[in-house]
Motif scaffolding. Structure first.
Motif, mmCIF file in Angstrom:
data_model
loop_
_atom_site.group_PDB
_atom_site.id
_atom_site.type_symbol
_atom_site.label_atom_id
_atom_site.label_comp_id
_atom_site.label_asym_id
_atom_site.label_seq_id
_atom_site.Cartn_x
_atom_site.Cartn_y
_atom_site.Cartn_z
ATOM 1 N N LYS A 80 0.844 -1.206 0.000
ATOM 2 C CA LYS A 80 0.000 0.000 0.000
ATOM 3 C C LYS A 80 0.874 1.249 0.000
ATOM 4 O O LYS A 80 0.620 2.200 -0.734
ATOM 5 N N GLU A 81 1.893 1.227 0.851
ATOM 6 C CA GLU A 81 2.762 2.396 0.968
ATOM 7 C C GLU A 81 3.504 2.652 -0.340
ATOM 8 O O GLU A 81 3.675 3.784 -0.765
ATOM 9 N N LYS A 82 3.903 1.568 -0.982
ATOM 10 C CA LYS A 82 4.627 1.708 -2.247
ATOM 11 C C LYS A 82 3.722 2.326 -3.326
ATOM 12 O O LYS A 82 4.150 3.209 -4.072
ATOM 13 N N ILE A 83 2.497 1.857 -3.371
ATOM 14 C CA ILE A 83 1.540 2.425 -4.340
ATOM 15 C C ILE A 83 1.361 3.914 -4.051
ATOM 16 O O ILE A 83 1.414 4.756 -4.942
ATOM 17 N N TYR A 84 1.162 4.208 -2.766
ATOM 18 C CA TYR A 84 0.930 5.604 -2.382
ATOM 19 C C TYR A 84 2.096 6.486 -2.816
ATOM 20 O O TYR A 84 1.914 7.546 -3.402
#
Ligand SMILES: Nc1nc2c(ncn2[C@@H]2O[C@H](COP(=O)(O)OP(=O)(O)OP(=O)(O)O)[C@@H](O)[C@H]2O)c(=O)[nH]1
Ligand SMILES: [Mg+2]
Length: 428
Positions: free
Chosen positions: A343-347
Motif C-alpha cells: 500500500k505504501e509503495k503504491i501511495y
C-alpha cells in the motif's frame, strides 16, 4: 428578489438549514420569526410561525455585504424532516421570497464580487470531495491559488499585447527581429507556465477520483487473496481451482488521504471456455485503463514494464530472497505479509510529491479546458511569429488572455456563467 432554499440534504435529519438571500430577506424573516436576533451573526432561539404550526427554531442573519452572497441573508436552523422544511419554505415564499435555482447563492456571490468563478467551484469541489486529498484541492481553489496564477499569466499577456500593438500603431516601422525574438521568448515562458499547471492534471485526477489499480496475473497466483488482504475483508471468492475469478471485481479502499480503486481480474491463461475468455478480455482491458497494474506472480517477475508493480506472492512457500528489484514487492496474501508495504509503495508512486500534498493541482475539467485553449493559441504565436502578420499574433494572444480569464470568470459570457452555476446543487 430574495431567494430561498434548503441548504442541507432533503430527508430526515436532526437539523435542517433553510437559507434566504436578497435585499428584503431580513424583513421577510422578521415577519415569521420572533424574537428576531438583535444583531447580525448571532444565532438566536425563537418561534418560527409557519401558519400550520409554530416551529421552535434558531435564526441568524447576516448584513450585506458581509455574507456569503454579499446580500442580506437569513438562515433558519429547524428540526429536520420534510414536512417541517416544506412549511418553513412555504411561509417564506408566501411573504415574498421565491425558490432559488441551482447554484443561485453561489452565482450571487460571484456577481456581487464576493468570490470569483473558480473560488465558488472550489466550494463545490470541497463538498463533493470523498478524500482529504480532494478536500485540499478544493480548498486551494477556494483560496484562489489557481485564480491568482491565471490572473498573473493574463497580466503578462497584456504586456505582450501592448508590445504588439505598438507595432500595429506604427506599421511603417517594421517590428525589429529583436522585438520579435523577445515576444517569442516571453510567449514561450508563459506557455511553459501553462504546461506546468497542466502537468498536475494526473495528480488532480488521483486526488479526486483515486488511483485505478488492476490486480492481474496468471490463474491461481493469489490475485483475489491479495485483494482481500489489501481490503482487510473477504470481498472476492478464493479457491484453489484455477480460473475462479471470471468477471472483474471492483473494491475501494481509502489509504491515508487517497482512494485506491482496486479491480480484481480473471487469471490469464489459454482456455477454450467462452465465459473465461470473455473474463480474460476484460482483464486485459482493465490493465490497459489502469493507472497501475499489480502483476501477481508465484516465482520470477517478468521484465520491467511501464506502470507495473510485480507482486511476488506466496512468500510463505516461495523463497524470494534473491530478488531485489524496485518494481517488486514480496507478499503473502495468506499470512498478510508485505501488504502494508505494498500500500505504501503504491501511495508513494502517485502521491509522494509536494504538489500532491499541497493540493495545488487541477481537478476541474473546465479549468483544464481553459488552459488548453490558451496553450493552443500561444503555441500558434510561438510557431508562426516570423511568418505571420503582427495583428494575427496579437489576436491569438488576446484569445489566450480571454481563455485564461474564463477561469476566474472575468471574460466568461453570461451564458457560460449560467451554465456553470446551473450544474451546482440546489441551496448552494
Ligand atoms: N501459501 C499461500 N497460498 C496462497 C497465497 N495467496 C493465495 N493462496 C492460495 O492460492 C489459491 C488461489 O488463490 P486465489 O486468490 O483464488 O488466486 P487467483 O489468482 O485469484 O486465482 P484465479 O481467480 O483463479 O485466477 C488459493 O488456494 C489460495 O488460498 C499465499 O500468499 N500463500
Ligand atoms: Mg481470483
Amino acid at each position: 428578489m430574495s431567494i430561498v432554499a434548503l441548504s442541507t440534504p432533503a430527508g430526515r435529519s436532526a437539523v435542517a438549514v433553510v437559507r434566504m438571500s436578497g435585499e428584503n430577506s431580513i424583513e421577510i424573516a422578521k415577519k415569521v420569526f420572533s424574537p428576531f436576533p438583535k444583531s447580525p451573526n448571532l444565532l438566536k432561539v425563537g418561534n418560527l410561525d409557519t401558519g400550520d404550526f409554530v416551529e421552535r427554531a434558531m435564526c441568524v442573519y447576516f448584513e450585506a455585504p458581509k455574507s456569503f452572497t454579499g446580500e442580506n441573508m437569513v438562515e433558519f436552523h429547524c428540526h429536520g424532516g420534510m414536512a417541517i422544511v416544506t412549511s418553513v419554505i412555504q411561509v417564506l415564499l408566501d411573504n415574498g421570497a421565491r425558490m432559488a435555482q441551482n447554484g443561485e447563492f453561489s452565482k450571487r456571490a460571484f456577481i456581487n464580487g464576493k468570490m470569483n468563478l473558480s473560488e465558488t467551484e472550489g466550494v463545490i469541489e470541497m463538498i463533493d470531495a470523498e478524500t482529504t486529498a480532494a478536500v485540499k484541492a478544493g480548498e486551494n481553489l477556494l483560496a484562489n491559488n489557481l485564480g491568482k496564477k491565471s490572473v498573473a499569466l493574463q497580466d503578462k499577456l497584456l504586456d505582450l499585447i501592448a508590445k504588439t500593438e505598438v507595432a500595429l500603431d506604427y506599421p511603417e516601422e517594421d517590428l525589429e527581429e529583436q522585438t520579435l525574438l523577445e515576444t517569442q521568448k516571453e510567449t514561450q515562458e508563459i506557455l511553459d507556465e501553462i504546461e506546468k499547471l497542466l502537468s498536475t492534471v494526473k495528480a488532480g485526477k488521483i486526488a479526486k477520483y483515486g488511483i485505478d489499480v488492476a490486480i492481474a496475473g496468471e490463474t491461481n497466483v493469489g490475485k483475489s487473496s491479495l485483494l482481500n488482504a489489501l481490503l482487510g475483508y473477504d470481498r472476492a471468492i478464493v479457491s484453489s481451482t484455477a480460473g475462479t475469478t471470471r468477471d472483474t471485481l471492483d473494491a475501494h479502499l481509502t489509504y491515508k488521504d487517497t482512494k485506491f480503486n482496486f479491480v480484481d481480474t480473471a487469471g490469464i491463461r489459454q482456455t477454450d471456455n467462452e465465459i473465461e475468455r470473455l473474463g480474460i478480455d476484460r482483464a486485459k482491458k482493465t490493465m490497459k485503463e489502469a493507472d497501475l497494474v499489480l502483476f501477481v506472480v508465484n516465482g520470477k517477475p517478468l521484465a520491467q514494464q511501464e506502470k507495473t508493480l510485480y507482486v511476488l506472492n506466496k512468500c510463505d512457500e516461495i523463497d524470494y530472497s534473491n530478488v531485489n528489484r524496485e518494481d517488486c514487492v514480496v507478499t503473502s496474501a495468506k499470512d498478510n505479509k508485505g501488504i502494508e508495504e505494498l500500500k505504501e509503495k503504491i501511495y508513494k508512486m502517485f502521491c509522494a510529491d509536494e504538489i500532491y500534498s499541497s493540493g495545488q493541482m487541477l481537478t476541474n475539467a473546465r479549468h483544464v479546458d481553459c488552459l488548453n485553449r490558451a496553450k493552443e493559441k500561444l503555441q500558434i504565436v510561438v510557431d508562426n511569429l516570423f511568418c505571420t502578420t503582427v495583428d494575427c499574433s496579437a489576436l491569438n494572444i488576446r484569445d489566450a488572455w480571454s481563455a485564461l480569464g474564463e477561469i476566474t470568470g472575468t471574460t466568461a459570457t453570461e451564458e457560460i456563467i449560467d451554465r456553470i452555476y446551473s450544474k451546482f446543487c440546489l441551496g448552494k
